[in-house]
Design a protein around this motif. Sequence first.
Motif, PDB file in Angstrom:
ATOM      1  N   CYS A   1       0.823  -1.203   0.000  1.00  0.00           N
ATOM      2  CA  CYS A   1       0.000   0.000   0.000  1.00  0.00           C
ATOM      3  C   CYS A   1       0.863   1.262   0.000  1.00  0.00           C
ATOM      4  O   CYS A   1       1.644   1.480   0.918  1.00  0.00           O
ATOM      5  N   PRO A   2       0.730   2.093  -1.035  1.00  0.00           N
ATOM      6  CA  PRO A   2       1.564   3.298  -1.128  1.00  0.00           C
ATOM      7  C   PRO A   2       1.195   4.354  -0.088  1.00  0.00           C
ATOM      8  O   PRO A   2       1.982   5.250   0.187  1.00  0.00           O
ATOM      9  N   LEU A   3       0.014   4.241   0.479  1.00  0.00           N
ATOM     10  CA  LEU A   3      -0.425   5.232   1.466  1.00  0.00           C
ATOM     11  C   LEU A   3      -0.162   4.796   2.903  1.00  0.00           C
ATOM     12  O   LEU A   3      -0.358   5.566   3.835  1.00  0.00           O
ATOM     13  N   ASP A   4       0.248   3.534   3.067  1.00  0.00           N
ATOM     14  CA  ASP A   4       0.471   3.006   4.416  1.00  0.00           C
ATOM     15  C   ASP A   4      -0.761   3.110   5.311  1.00  0.00           C
ATOM     16  O   ASP A   4      -0.660   3.492   6.472  1.00  0.00           O
TER      17      ASP A   4
ATOM     18  N   GLU B   1      -8.432   6.164   4.338  1.00  0.00           N
ATOM     19  CA  GLU B   1      -7.903   6.939   3.217  1.00  0.00           C
ATOM     20  C   GLU B   1      -7.471   5.919   2.178  1.00  0.00           C
ATOM     21  O   GLU B   1      -6.874   4.912   2.527  1.00  0.00           O
ATOM     22  N   CYS B   2      -7.824   6.166   0.919  1.00  0.00           N
ATOM     23  CA  CYS B   2      -7.503   5.142  -0.079  1.00  0.00           C
ATOM     24  C   CYS B   2      -7.413   5.771  -1.459  1.00  0.00           C
ATOM     25  O   CYS B   2      -8.184   6.647  -1.801  1.00  0.00           O
ATOM     26  N   TRP B   3      -6.454   5.272  -2.251  1.00  0.00           N
ATOM     27  CA  TRP B   3      -6.321   5.736  -3.632  1.00  0.00           C
ATOM     28  C   TRP B   3      -6.998   4.765  -4.604  1.00  0.00           C
ATOM     29  O   TRP B   3      -6.952   4.970  -5.811  1.00  0.00           O
ATOM     30  N   TYR B   4      -7.505   3.679  -4.123  1.00  0.00           N
ATOM     31  CA  TYR B   4      -8.149   2.659  -4.967  1.00  0.00           C
ATOM     32  C   TYR B   4      -7.208   2.199  -6.071  1.00  0.00           C
ATOM     33  O   TYR B   4      -7.600   2.034  -7.214  1.00  0.00           O
TER      34      TYR B   4
ATOM     35  N   ASN C   1     -10.779  -6.967   0.200  1.00  0.00           N
ATOM     36  CA  ASN C   1     -11.787  -6.446  -0.711  1.00  0.00           C
ATOM     37  C   ASN C   1     -11.758  -4.927  -0.685  1.00  0.00           C
ATOM     38  O   ASN C   1     -11.916  -4.309   0.361  1.00  0.00           O
ATOM     39  N   VAL C   2     -11.522  -4.347  -1.870  1.00  0.00           N
ATOM     40  CA  VAL C   2     -11.560  -2.897  -1.993  1.00  0.00           C
ATOM     41  C   VAL C   2     -12.885  -2.508  -2.624  1.00  0.00           C
ATOM     42  O   VAL C   2     -13.198  -2.918  -3.733  1.00  0.00           O
ATOM     43  N   ASP C   3     -13.654  -1.745  -1.896  1.00  0.00           N
ATOM     44  CA  ASP C   3     -14.973  -1.335  -2.355  1.00  0.00           C
ATOM     45  C   ASP C   3     -14.850   0.020  -3.046  1.00  0.00           C
ATOM     46  O   ASP C   3     -14.837   1.069  -2.409  1.00  0.00           O
TER      47      ASP C   3
END
Length: 77
Positions: free
Chosen positions: A32-35, A52-55, A69-71
């Motif tokens: 994950c690039p955002l940690d 927080e997510c960049w999807y 699972n990424v919604d």
Amino acid sequence: MPYALNRVTVPVTVDADKCIADKGCTVCVDVCPLDVLAIDLTKGTAYMKFDECWYCMPCEKDCPTGAVNVDIPYLLR
Ligand code: SF4
Ligand code: SF4
């Protein structure tokens, strides 16, 4: 970054039955690039620590057991 207070409503969820973090897996946390993902050591599963997510999806794609699972929000699809 806002702490994810409610793990049910965050965009990234982890199936505790499939997650093998208790066997040492940290793949999703590492990619994950955002940690924003972390390992819950008491439960032995990964979870979304910061809401927080960049999807960008590597957490879901690279999980060896398909536990992540990424919604993706409708507007981003
Ligand atoms: S990559 Fe999958 S199995 Fe590994 S810690 Fe993350 S959710 Fe668990
Ligand atoms: S989709 Fe990307 S930013 Fe969101 S949790 Fe997964 S790796 Fe991190």
